[in-house]
Design a protein around this motif. Structure first.
Motif, short mmCIF file in Angstrom:
data_model
loop_
_atom_site.label_atom_id
_atom_site.label_comp_id
_atom_site.label_asym_id
_atom_site.label_seq_id
_atom_site.Cartn_x
_atom_site.Cartn_y
_atom_site.Cartn_z
N GLU A 125 11.76 23.43 50.98
CA GLU A 125 12.32 24.50 50.15
C GLU A 125 11.23 25.47 49.70
O GLU A 125 11.46 26.69 49.66
CB GLU A 125 13.04 23.89 48.95
N VAL A 126 10.05 24.96 49.34
CA VAL A 126 8.95 25.85 48.96
C VAL A 126 8.55 26.72 50.14
O VAL A 126 8.35 27.94 50.00
CB VAL A 126 7.74 25.03 48.45
N VAL A 127 8.44 26.12 51.31
CA VAL A 127 8.08 26.88 52.52
C VAL A 127 9.13 27.96 52.79
O VAL A 127 8.79 29.11 53.12
CB VAL A 127 7.93 25.94 53.72
N ALA A 128 10.39 27.61 52.63
CA ALA A 128 11.46 28.59 52.86
C ALA A 128 11.37 29.76 51.89
O ALA A 128 11.56 30.93 52.28
CB ALA A 128 12.82 27.91 52.75
N VAL A 129 11.06 29.47 50.62
CA VAL A 129 10.90 30.54 49.63
C VAL A 129 9.75 31.46 50.02
O VAL A 129 9.87 32.70 49.95
CB VAL A 129 10.68 29.94 48.23
N LEU A 130 8.64 30.88 50.42
CA LEU A 130 7.49 31.69 50.82
C LEU A 130 7.84 32.58 52.01
O LEU A 130 7.53 33.78 52.02
CB LEU A 130 6.29 30.79 51.17
N ARG A 131 8.50 32.00 52.99
CA ARG A 131 8.88 32.79 54.17
C ARG A 131 9.88 33.88 53.82
O ARG A 131 9.73 35.04 54.22
CB ARG A 131 9.47 31.86 55.24
N PRO A 143 -3.93 23.82 37.36
CA PRO A 143 -4.98 23.28 36.48
C PRO A 143 -6.03 22.49 37.25
O PRO A 143 -5.76 21.93 38.32
CB PRO A 143 -4.19 22.37 35.52
N VAL A 144 -7.23 22.43 36.69
CA VAL A 144 -8.30 21.60 37.23
C VAL A 144 -7.80 20.16 37.35
O VAL A 144 -7.10 19.65 36.48
CB VAL A 144 -9.54 21.64 36.32
N GLY A 145 -8.15 19.51 38.44
CA GLY A 145 -7.76 18.12 38.65
C GLY A 145 -6.45 17.96 39.39
O GLY A 145 -6.03 16.81 39.64
N SER A 146 -5.82 19.06 39.78
CA SER A 146 -4.53 18.98 40.49
C SER A 146 -4.78 18.77 41.98
O SER A 146 -4.42 19.60 42.82
CB SER A 146 -3.73 20.26 40.26
N GLU A 147 -5.35 17.64 42.32
CA GLU A 147 -5.74 17.36 43.71
C GLU A 147 -4.52 17.32 44.63
O GLU A 147 -4.47 17.98 45.67
CB GLU A 147 -6.51 16.04 43.78
N GLN A 148 -3.52 16.52 44.26
CA GLN A 148 -2.33 16.38 45.11
C GLN A 148 -1.56 17.69 45.19
O GLN A 148 -1.13 18.11 46.26
CB GLN A 148 -1.42 15.28 44.57
N ALA A 149 -1.37 18.33 44.04
CA ALA A 149 -0.59 19.56 44.01
C ALA A 149 -1.28 20.68 44.79
O ALA A 149 -0.61 21.46 45.50
CB ALA A 149 -0.34 19.99 42.57
N ALA A 150 -2.59 20.78 44.67
CA ALA A 150 -3.32 21.82 45.40
C ALA A 150 -3.17 21.64 46.90
O ALA A 150 -2.96 22.62 47.65
CB ALA A 150 -4.79 21.81 45.01
N ARG A 151 -3.27 20.41 47.36
CA ARG A 151 -3.12 20.15 48.80
C ARG A 151 -1.68 20.37 49.25
O ARG A 151 -1.42 20.83 50.37
CB ARG A 151 -3.61 18.74 49.12
N PHE A 152 -0.72 20.04 48.38
CA PHE A 152 0.69 20.29 48.69
C PHE A 152 0.91 21.78 48.97
O PHE A 152 1.51 22.15 49.99
CB PHE A 152 1.57 19.83 47.53
N TYR A 153 0.43 22.64 48.09
CA TYR A 153 0.65 24.08 48.27
C TYR A 153 -0.18 24.64 49.41
O TYR A 153 0.23 25.61 50.06
CB TYR A 153 0.39 24.83 46.97
N ALA A 154 -1.35 24.05 49.69
CA ALA A 154 -2.12 24.46 50.87
C ALA A 154 -1.34 24.16 52.14
O ALA A 154 -1.31 24.97 53.08
CB ALA A 154 -3.47 23.76 50.89
N GLU A 155 -0.70 23.00 52.17
CA GLU A 155 0.15 22.64 53.32
C GLU A 155 1.31 23.63 53.45
O GLU A 155 1.67 24.05 54.55
CB GLU A 155 0.69 21.22 53.16
N CYS A 156 1.90 23.99 52.32
CA CYS A 156 3.01 24.95 52.34
C CYS A 156 2.54 26.30 52.86
O CYS A 156 3.26 26.96 53.63
CB CYS A 156 3.60 25.10 50.94
N ALA A 157 1.35 26.74 52.44
CA ALA A 157 0.81 28.01 52.91
C ALA A 157 0.62 27.99 54.42
O ALA A 157 0.98 28.95 55.13
CB ALA A 157 -0.51 28.32 52.21
N LEU A 158 0.07 26.89 54.93
CA LEU A 158 -0.12 26.75 56.37
C LEU A 158 1.21 26.86 57.11
O LEU A 158 1.34 27.58 58.10
CB LEU A 158 -0.79 25.41 56.69
#
Length: 367
Positions: A125-131, A143-158
Motif C-alpha cells: 500500500e505504501v508503494v502504491a501511494v508513492l507510485r 526519529p534516530v534509532g528507527s532502524e527497521q522503519a528506515a529500511r522499510f521505507y528504503a525498500e518502498c523507495a526502491l
C-alpha cells in the motif's frame, strides 16, 4: 525546468522547517535569497519542490493537509513562515515499527507522539501511494534509532522508483549492499545523517581540520549537545544511539590529522531540556599541543534552531537527487553526500567535498 515531486516520511520539526522554507523562498529573487547554500541546482530553485505525499503516525497530523500538520504538536520549531499554502496533500498513516521509542509515553502528550489508531498500511500500500502520487524523491525524517522503519521505507523507495535522501543515522547509502541495489535500480541516494547548515558537526570538523593544518596535535575533545525537541527526547533512550554516536564521532575522526584515541573523544547527544524546544546548544572543548608540546585549549558554545539548520541542507539534497535522476546518475552520490551528510559512503574534508559537489553540479561525472 519542471517541478520536483517529493514524498516525506515523518512530519516533524525538520519537515515543518523544510515546507515553511519552500513557501518562504517562493517570492524571493536570487539576490534576496539569504540562508541558502545554493539558489539554483540544475535549474531547480528551492520553491520548485512540491510535496505530493507524506506519512506520519501521530493522530494530530494524520488526515490533515500537510500545510496544517507541520504546525501540530509536538512540533516546536520556529515559525518563520506562518502562511503556508494549502497543498491538498493529506498526511497518511505511516508504519510505526521501531519509529516510536517506548519511553516516549512517559512524557506529557504535548511533548511526545500520540500514535494514531488508523490502520497501518502494508508495504504494498505504501508503494502504491508513492507510485500513484508520482513521487520522485523520498525524504526520510524518522526519529534516530528507527532502524527497521528506515529500511522499510528504503525498500518502498526502491520498489516505487524513488530516489532517497536519508536524513537519519541508519546506514543505507553507506551500506554497500543497499547502495548497490539503488545503483542497480537506476536510482540515486544521498545519505546518511544530515550535516546541518552550520551546526555542531560542521563546526567541530572545521576546527579539527584547522588544528591539523596549523600543526596542533588534537589530544582530547568533546561535543555535548542539549535540546528540547522530540529528537532529543527520543534520544534519552541510549540504546537507540549506537549509529548516531558512530556517525557523529566518525565525522570528526575522518578529518583529524591523527586518529584520536577512543577514550579521548566524546561526541554525541547529552541531555533533553524541555524548555529549549527546538533550540540546540552545543558545547565544544578541544585540547591540543602547540610548539614544544605546550598545551592549549579551545571552548565554543553554539546555539542554533535545530530544524531550520537541517532544512537548509535538505533543500539542496532533494534538488541534487532530482538532478541525478535527470542525468541518469544512480547509486550513492558520493560528493553531495560527503558535503551534506555526516556518514557518507566516502568521507572527504569539507573543502574537498565542497569542491567535488560544485564540480558535480557543473556536470562532471562522480566516478
Amino acid at each position: 525546468m519542471g517541478r520536483i515531486k517529493l514524498a516525506v516520511v515523518g512530519v516533524g520539526n525538520c519537515a515543518s522547517s523544510l515546507i515553511q522554507g519552500i513557501e518562504y523562498y517562493r517570492g524571493c529573487t536570487p539576490e534576496a535569497s539569504a540562508g541558502l547554500i545554493h539558489w539554483d541546482i540544475g535549474g531547480y530553485g528551492p520553491s520548485d519542490i512540491d510535496v505530493v505525499t507524506a506519512f506520519d503516525v501521530d493522530v494530530r497530523k494524520v488526515g490533515k493537509d500537510i500545510s496544517e500538520a507541520i504546525f501540530e504538536a509536538p512540533n516546536c520549531t520556529a515559525v518563520f513562515c506562518s502562511e503556508v499554502s494549502k497543498t491538498g496533500v493529506r498526511v497518511r498513516m505511516g508504519v510505526p515499527l521501531d519509529g516510536v521509542a517506548d519511553h516516549m509515553k512517559e512524557f506529557p502528550e504535548e511533548r511526545t507522539f500520540l500514535v494514531s489508531d488508523a490502520t497501518v498500511p502494508t508495504r504494498d500500500e505504501v508503494v502504491a501511494v508513492l507510485r500513484d502520487s508520482g513521487a520522485e524523491v523520498l525524504v526520510n525524517y524518522l526519529p534516530v534509532g528507527s532502524e527497521q522503519a528506515a529500511r522499510f521505507y528504503a525498500e518502498c523507495a526502491l520498489e516505487a522508483g524513488c530516489a532517497l535522501v536519508n536524513c537519519i543515522p541508519v546506514f543505507i547509502a553507506s551500506d554497500p549492499a543497499f547502495a548497490q541495489r539503488f545503483a542497480d535500480a537506476g536510482l540515486p541516494i544521498i545519505g546518511d545523517d544530515i550535516k546541518a547548515q552550520l551546526g555542531a558537526t560542521i563546526t567541530h570538523r572545521t576546527l579539527t581540520d584547522l588544528f591539523g593544518k596549523r600543526g596542533v596535535k588534537l589530544a582530547r575533545t568533546y561535543q555535548l549537545n542539549t535540546g528540547g525537541n522530540t529528537d532529543f527526547l527520543n534520544m534519552l533512550n541510549r540504546s537507540r544511539l549506537a549509529s548516531k554516536k558512530e556517525s557523529k564521532t566518525e565525522a570528526v575522526q575522518s578529518v583529524a590529522l591523527e586518529r584520536i584515541a577512543d577514550e579521548n573523544i566524546h561526541v554525541g547527544p547529552s541531555d533533553y531540556v524541555a524548555w529549549q524546544n527546538d533550540n540546540k546548544v552545543c558545547f565544544l572543548r578541544m585540547e591540543g599541543e602547540l610548539f614544544g608540546g605546550v598545551p592549549m585549549n579551545l571552548e565554543v558554545r553554539l546555539s542554533v534552531e535545530d530544524s531550520p539548520n537541517s532544512a537548509g541542507v535538505v533543500v539542496d539534497a532533494i534538488r541534487f537527487a532530482k538532478l541525478a535522476l535527470d542525468r541518469g546518475v544512480s547509486g550513492p552520490l558520493e560528493s553531495p553526500s560527503a558535503y551534506l551528510m555526516k556518514h557518507p559512503p566516502r568521507q572527504f574534508t569539507d573543502d574537498e567535498a565542497h569542491r567535488r559537489t560544485e564540480a558535480f553540479l557543473a556536470g562532471q561525472r562522480e566516478r
